[in-house]
Design an enzyme around this catalytic site. Structure first.
Site, mmCIF file in Angstrom:
data_model
loop_
_atom_site.group_PDB
_atom_site.id
_atom_site.type_symbol
_atom_site.label_atom_id
_atom_site.label_comp_id
_atom_site.label_asym_id
_atom_site.label_seq_id
_atom_site.Cartn_x
_atom_site.Cartn_y
_atom_site.Cartn_z
ATOM 1 N N LYS A 33 8.756 -2.067 10.314
ATOM 2 C CA LYS A 33 7.617 -1.771 9.439
ATOM 3 C C LYS A 33 6.323 -2.257 10.092
ATOM 4 C CE LYS A 33 6.208 -2.413 4.560
ATOM 5 N NZ LYS A 33 6.512 -3.065 3.272
ATOM 6 N N SER A 78 6.437 0.163 -0.838
ATOM 7 C CA SER A 78 5.566 0.430 0.277
ATOM 8 C C SER A 78 6.296 0.723 1.588
ATOM 9 C CB SER A 78 4.632 -0.758 0.499
ATOM 10 O OG SER A 78 5.367 -1.912 0.862
ATOM 11 N N SER A 99 9.326 -3.218 -2.784
ATOM 12 C CA SER A 99 9.087 -2.321 -1.650
ATOM 13 C C SER A 99 10.261 -2.094 -0.711
ATOM 14 C CB SER A 99 7.911 -2.829 -0.828
ATOM 15 O OG SER A 99 6.721 -2.462 -1.462
HETATM 16 N N1 GLN Z 1 4.585 -1.487 -5.682
HETATM 17 C C1 GLN Z 1 4.318 -2.895 -5.715
HETATM 18 C C2 GLN Z 1 2.867 -3.138 -5.393
HETATM 19 O O1 GLN Z 1 2.180 -2.216 -5.154
HETATM 20 C C3 GLN Z 1 5.215 -3.641 -4.782
HETATM 21 C C4 GLN Z 1 4.861 -3.477 -3.375
HETATM 22 C C5 GLN Z 1 5.678 -4.336 -2.468
HETATM 23 O O2 GLN Z 1 6.768 -4.767 -2.819
HETATM 24 N N2 GLN Z 1 5.118 -4.621 -1.304
HETATM 25 O O3 GLN Z 1 2.411 -4.224 -5.391
#
Ligand code: GLN
Length: 492
Positions: A78, A158, A182
């Protein structure tokens, strides 16, 4: 045909050990698959030369007698992980072409174990989002499509690129991060396995920070066994991260038996509220599978669940606003052009306005607001109290059960653009995953079936702190019974 890219880690390991294949050949097949999958926009940086050099080095290590689990296994990383000499910009314009001079602890451990780096994977900017649509590289597209419909589908977020790359067989496994879901949500959207370990299991050092008290690294893989192999290499104590735990890392693969006799699995009744029929049906079939593996399935209560989402969307932006204060145009990436007469304050302002995307700017503003004098007690402190109550709910539940079975996401994957009208709609994606981050627990997504729309559906298992071994074993039981083997039809 890039057939070797379709292998699981465990199968590739067997073939490598038997001398039936080389890391170079597997790596070449992955690079071909990546080259052909430009339409997915999963890989945003491809490190082909580095990958081939690492593959050759792995093949030499093997000739010298090394047979480590990950030796010669090509993976994707990532974009939020700092990788020495390779662009790492967390999908943000503000980190434009940022090339770290150091390696994150987790990736360093993976290379040490012999894994081969194929490149960097798309994501939401600074890991904020649930659809990979908040990326400076443009959205990542899922290899999956709805039956009879060619609308582009989100791989989730994400870590969208990490999920799509594994689902589309561009790599054998990948790394993600999970602050509020995410890893688990994109895994559910793409028919892959994704585990978020206990907070502190993996080092956060060298992982570009979003919300430091919630961020955790973890793998995406094609099977539970592969996730166990990856996690073992990624985990461990790191003196450079004061929140990393000084605990031994078990051999997670060795515990996979899938026998749940004598185990109790909890079903949180609050999670049933407002759940659609399809996911509710999936959940009860999952519970049946765990019963079939010998577990007793019982209802439990997590009474503070309804406060989790608002608490998360105070705590995460608060920490983000503080973490992202360092991007001011002086040290890293993007710097705005200045006009005659503009000074340093204009430089900060313009750089930050240009460099951060809409969602990131929104979170910085929310975070700054909830931390400001007069509002701190009403919002931030209150949210911290809610966080303690959520943790206590889980502590009480785990006095009764060994693991918890829950949905990962309230819906199947949605089409790009479908959740853009109101940010809160997107935030609701996280309703079943954020509680786990707030409580610091491990959680895993296992793919179960292909739903009515032709898209994969997965469920989440939540484990006790430091109980990844048992959690993976329960996931293995679920996986064995679900026998999910569907793959997206190739259109790219
Ligand atoms: N969707 C959540 C956010 O936008 C979690 C994102 C994540 O786990 N990095 O904060």
């Amino acid at each position: 045909m890039a057939d070797l890219a379709k292998l699981t880690i465990a199968d590739a390991r067997d073939m490598l050990r038997a001398g039936e294949v080389t890391s170079r050949r597997i790596t070449e097949d992955c690079l071909t698959a990546i080259e052909q999958a430009g339409a997915l926009n999963a890989f945003v940086t491809v490190t082909a030369d580095k990958a081939l050099a690492m593959a050759d080095a792995a093949d030499q290590r093997r000739e010298a007698g090394d047979d480590s689990d990950l030796l010669g296994i090509p993976i994707g990383i990532k974009d939020v992980y700092c990788t020495d000499g390779v662009r790492s910009q967390a999908a943000s314009k503000i980190l434009d072409r940022f090339t770290p001079a150091y390696e994150s602890t987790v990736t360093a451990q993976l290379w040490e174990a012999g894994a081969v780096m194929l490149g960097k994977l798309n994501m939401d900017e600074f890991a904020m989002g649930s659809s990979n649509e908040n990326s400076v590289y443009g959205p990542c597209i899922s290899p999956w499509r709805r039956a009879g419909d060619d609308a582009p589908i989100t791989p989730g977020g994400s870590s969208g690129g990490s999920a799509a790359a594994v689902a589309a067989d561009l790599c054998l496994a990948s790394t993600g991060t999970d602050t509020g879901g995410s890893i688990r949500q994109p895994a559910a959207f793409t028919g892959t396995v994704g585990i978020k370990p206990t907070y502190g299991r993996c080092s956060r050092w060298g992982v570009i920070a979003y919300a430091s008290s919630l961020d955790q690294a973890g793998p995406f893989a094609k099977t539970v066994r592969d996730a166990a192999i990856m996690l073992r290499a990624m985990a461990g104590h790191d003196p450079k991260d004061s929140t990393s735990a000084d605990l031994p890392v078990p051999d997670f693969e060795a515990v996979l038996k899938g026998d749940l006799r004598g185990k109790r699995i909890g079903i949180p009744t609050e999670y049933r509220e407002g759940l659609g029929e399809e996911i509710a049906g999936l959940w009860s079939r999952g519970a049946d599978m765990l019963r079939d593996a010998g577990a007793e399935v019982v209802d439990i209560s997590l009474p503070h669940t309804k406060y989790a989402l608002p608490a998360y969307y105070i705590i995460a932006p608060a920490e983000a606003s503080s973490n992202l204060a360092r991007y001011d145009g002086v040290r890293y990436g993007h710097r705005a052009d200045l006009h005659q007469g503009e000074g340093i304050v204009d430089m900060y302002r313009k750089t930050r306005a240009e460099g951060f995307g809409r969602e990131v700017r929104r979170r910085i503003m929310i975070g700054t607001y909830v931390l400001s004098a007069g509002y701190y007690d009403a919002y931030y402190l209150q949210a911290q109290k809610v966080r303690s109550l959520i943790k206590r709910d889980f502590d009480q539940a785990f006095a009764e059960v060994d693991a918890i079975l829950a949905p990962t996401a309230p819906t199947p994957a949605f089409a790009l653009g479908e959740m853009q009208s109101d940010p809160v709609e997107m935030y609701l994606q996280d309703v079943f995953t954020i509680t786990v981050n707030l409580a610091g627990l491990p959680g895993i997504t296992v793919p179960l079936e292909v739903g009515g729309q032709g898209l994969p559906l997965g469920l989440q298992l939540i484990g006790q702190p430091w109980g990844e071994a048992n959690l993976l074993d329960a996931a293995y039981a679920l996986e064995s019974r679900a026998s999910f083997a569907a793959k997206p039809d190739r259109w790219w």
